[in-house]
Design an enzyme around this catalytic site. Structure first.
Site, PDB file in Angstrom:
ATOM      1  CG  ASP B 103      13.321   9.999  57.454  1.00  7.71           C
ATOM      2  OD1 ASP B 103      13.397  10.750  56.468  1.00  7.71           O
ATOM      3  OD2 ASP B 103      14.251   9.763  58.245  1.00  7.71           O
ATOM      4  CG  ASP B 129       7.135  12.822  59.369  1.00  5.10           C
ATOM      5  OD1 ASP B 129       6.846  11.886  58.602  1.00  5.10           O
ATOM      6  OD2 ASP B 129       7.657  12.640  60.473  1.00  5.10           O
ATOM      7  NE  ARG B 171       7.414  11.702  70.011  1.00  4.94           N
ATOM      8  CZ  ARG B 171       7.681  10.408  70.019  1.00  4.94           C
ATOM      9  NH1 ARG B 171       8.831   9.988  69.527  1.00  4.94           N
ATOM     10  NH2 ARG B 171       6.822   9.559  70.504  1.00  4.94           N
ATOM     11  CD  GLU B 187     -12.617  28.018  68.964  1.00  4.99           C
ATOM     12  OE1 GLU B 187     -12.203  26.894  69.314  1.00  4.99           O
ATOM     13  OE2 GLU B 187     -13.736  28.177  68.449  1.00  4.99           O
ATOM     14  NE  ARG B 252       1.815   4.785  65.880  1.00  2.25           N
ATOM     15  CZ  ARG B 252       2.433   5.547  64.987  1.00  2.25           C
ATOM     16  NH1 ARG B 252       1.969   5.630  63.759  1.00  2.25           N
ATOM     17  NH2 ARG B 252       3.508   6.226  65.315  1.00  2.25           N
TER      18      ARG B 252
END
Lengths: 319, 319, 319, 319
Positions: B103, B129, B171, B187, B252
């Site tokens: 972004d 994202d 985040r 779970e 990463r």
């Protein structure tokens, strides 16, 4: 001897299953029955037993952890607990016990031996901090796990021109840090056995950068300082961006390496042989390429020294 | 078009090298020269350029990180910095620019496009994202890295009958947590997009234990709470032993998966094709199995939604 | 001593780069220059030399293969070739040579030593067939590569209830087969050192199936028979479906294990130390946990025996 | 609907266990019982059934192969066999059946559907040769397995400056070869769908060597020629040393990738949903990023085309 027991105790280590398998198969090969005692000494008190067959240890040699599981037991450390344990062993007809674990587990084993239960210890702990054996089961796997993690970090460290501090296991000993540090070509290896100064660490980093290095890898045993504090101080002193990774329990897991499987298989086979020969109160070690037997008692008063030659070599190679 | 440039910017992601390789080779195939700009926009300002040949991108497709490296640049965000960047580009004769990043990197790309530099963005970030693309380069590798780590932890979790909280990147978005959580059969999956209560988490754990489960794995996106606090609260509420692992920068790194290499190769090839066709100010996305082009501007005001179907499936499968 | 040379020869082995790095860094640490000789003895004749710096061996410790490459040279085996090699070494001012390779490479090294070139050999071959060393560089990695492959095959073997024959390297020795066979828990291990009958193999398989085993894994050293023929005969004799996998060159590659990197680092450091101390015509071995030096000459007339204890243990554990 | 059945059939594929788990858990979540049918249609005839619980599919999501195993059945293809199968299903009270497998398995499923057994197919085969789905379960894992193998071979190929021919699965389709070839950056990809000449292959290799390449990687689908013959001809035509590796059954095994586990989980959940909604005689596919349902009948007459765009891109990138 008609029947023996086997348990794993303390922190789990990759290769414990290979040791269990070797104990079970060697015993059955020699016409001896084997009971697995689940959850270590806690299961010994709770009579959490299971009869082991050839098939029950099939397809486990490659699995991390321990199929017998492990747990802590405060009760076992009491006089009453110890008596209960001995009773359970006798009632079950167990005439010999193999304990796979670390220092703490061997103290229990020695107590049982004193009370007439023939007991043999197999060193299983990733920390490799047990004296009288060059390697304990799980160490080679743990070191390789660290090495693989650093392989991954190396990529991103180079891309961002960063200094990475990798915290590995070892509260009182730097074996994992030293071996993995040499294997990774780490610039700096920090272990509890060797004092160091942050300034010394920073000087090394800066001389590397001056020579054109694009990243710096520091391997820190958890007993040699807090990784986040070390990272912060390096940043303050050098101005370089630092990043911290705490590998933690990742180091306990994973499929065992060939070395750990073979070591565990040899130790498991030897443990049965010793019990059949009436030996008790001993640990099996791997010393200078051979299986060597040591009194359990001697282990508690000794300390495993750091490999000094390797430590010195690390400095030379990180020039 | 005689010459184009390529840079990587923001956090590095596995597969960026495959994208660089594809840009370079596609350009040369089409008779266009390529300059690599090192260290992202910082290198653009510092004129840190290198001419790329077929050989310069040989043997890099399997490497994590980015051979062009990446860095942050505050100067680039200023008006003066932007002008300097445009000048450097023009002086070098670069007629088109491929920006591989996230972004923030695309905001820079859009500014350059406004100033007359034809620019195409390729989404490269492990977080996935970025809106208008189902996958960004590096996401599949990061998810697989988490899955491998959980494989290791699973062994030791079972052996000790423990609850593990694994903190993964994200985040503001739970994409890595959701995909890796489903893939691991976790779970519980905790993401910033979905509110949760510790009590709800504990109820789930306890119902699993009652059914005979020997361990519990919770995947937590970093934006959904502090892993250590969550672990502490679960321990207090259930009495179970909990352990925390923060995977951090491990995610990463690593050699990119086949998926990321292929995606990156396709996007790199498409970026060159678009520049040759006079297209600018666009990002290439992978939408419903196809390369789709979107205005950079649209990206900044949109948000990538969580995969709701997968989130619901996760609940069903963790019954 | 002002300048030494280093070369890799014969088949490549994972960990050779770690050895090269250790030679280069130890030498520079001691104020000695190092020349890398590319493509083994062929490069020695062709004067394919490159001066090595600290940086030239940066970021190679984790790479398989050898950055100096390797090749065969018929010319080097002639009297003229040998003289040319000695001349090239002298003209370049090389006062000591480290040869990383196997048996054949050491013959060349011994010839050079006879002609006055101080020479030290480091055993690097995945086959582990060099006497006077318990491990050669690359063996541990190769064994782990086989173990990983068998891990994969195990899944599909169980699903289909099949017998798999895995052919591993070892034309004249069964070291890889034996170690990987024990580590995998193979039902049967076939090595050139031990005669066997197909009937015996089939009896073992059938007794496993009768006990409820769903698959059978046979590890076959290439020198112990043709895998496809063995598979065919087993099928004919038992009626079971068999499948064959020839691992081949997969075993040569891959990132070296921690063990191989550490072993290689130690041997590389030692080689420089020996040259500095005026030692020549020796090989460095790892014997019973220590670096041990042996005359090159002794190696050519000896044979490395199979690990009999491990072979016997394998039979017990595959009961 | 009170009770459904699930079976795996044909060659096993990594991720099948994740699909089984999803079927079982989704069914139980919806109050439906599940019977596992072992060994595919053979087990259906032999009434080799097992009731599945939540726990019976615990800890299997990461395992390769199939816990239900798989087998061939000639009897099932006969009229009598088919009637017996239908009877067994009815007697057991199974009101819907999920068949995980490939083309051949779906023919059986369609026959059952015609006889009144509601049946849903899930595509599970590493070959990815089933039409009407972009991906079948196991393909992503198989491609990554090839990519990892080539990573290893790359080291040794470079060290020896050799040409490697890697034979991968795909008798009638080149999907694995194409995807893994692009992901590895192979110089040449040979698939059954595309004619080629050895001369063309050799020209490409030689132009790479002239440009300074130290190795050449050729990925060959098994249906596109015999790897050993191709290797021999290349050697004859170019004089270069060639080596051949046949990956074979390695490609079937291994822990499934995140992609395959997620795909399998989604398909397994969807299969139960479809049965509950009264749908039958369909296969679930993953088409352009979504679950899409197709008539089983349509599959038998269609062919899955090679990804032409990717094939063309491969040529550009291997310039």
């Amino acid at each position: 001897m008609k029947r023996i027991g086997v348990l794993t105790s303390g922190g789990d280590a990759p290769g414990m299953n290979a040791a269990i398998r070797a104990v079970v198969r060697s015993a059955i090969y020699n016409g001896v029955e084997v009971y697995g005692i689940r959850r270590g000494y806690a299961g010994l008190l709770a009579r959490d037993f299971v009869e082991m067959s050839l098939g029950s240890v099939g397809d486990i040699i490659h699995r991390g952890g321990t199929i017998l599981r492990t747990a802590r037991s405060e009760e076992f450390k009491t006089k009453e607990g110890m008596e209960k344990a001995v009773n359970n062993i006798k009632q079950l007809g167990i005439e010999g016990l193999v304990v796979i674990g670390g220092d703490g587990s061997f103290r229990g084993a020695a107590e049982l031996a004193k009370r007439g239960v023939p007991t043999i210890g197999i060193p299983g702990t990733i920390d490799n901090d047990i004296p009288f054996t060059d390697y304990s089961i799980g160490f080679d796997t743990a070191v390789n796990t660290v090495v693989e993690a650093v392989n991954k970090i190396r990529d991103t460290a180079t891309s961002h021109e960063r200094t990475f501090i990798i915290e590995v296991m070892g509260r009182e000993s730097g074996h994992i840090a030293l071996y993995s540090g040499v294997a990774c070509g780490a610039e700096t290896i920090l272990v509890p056995e060797k004092p160091y100064t942050i300034k010394g660490v920073c000087d090394k980093i800066m001389s590397g950068y001056k020579r054109g290095k694009l990243h710096s890898i520091i391997i820190l045993a958890e007993g040699a300082g807090n990784a986040f504090e070390v990272g912060q101080k390096i940043k303050e002193m050098t101005g370089l961006e630092t990043r911290v990774i705490v590998l933690g329990h990742l180091q306990r897991g994973g499929t065992p390496t060939a070395f750990d499987r073979i070591l565990a298989s040899q130790m498991g086979g030897k443990a049965v042989e010793l019990l059949l020969n009436g030996v008790s109160d001993k640990m099996i070690g791997w010393v200078k390429g051979e299986l060597v037997v040591t009194d359990l008692e001697k282990i508690f008063s000794a300390q495993k020294p750091l490999n000094e030659e390797l430590y010195n070599l690390a400095s030379v190679l990180a020039i």
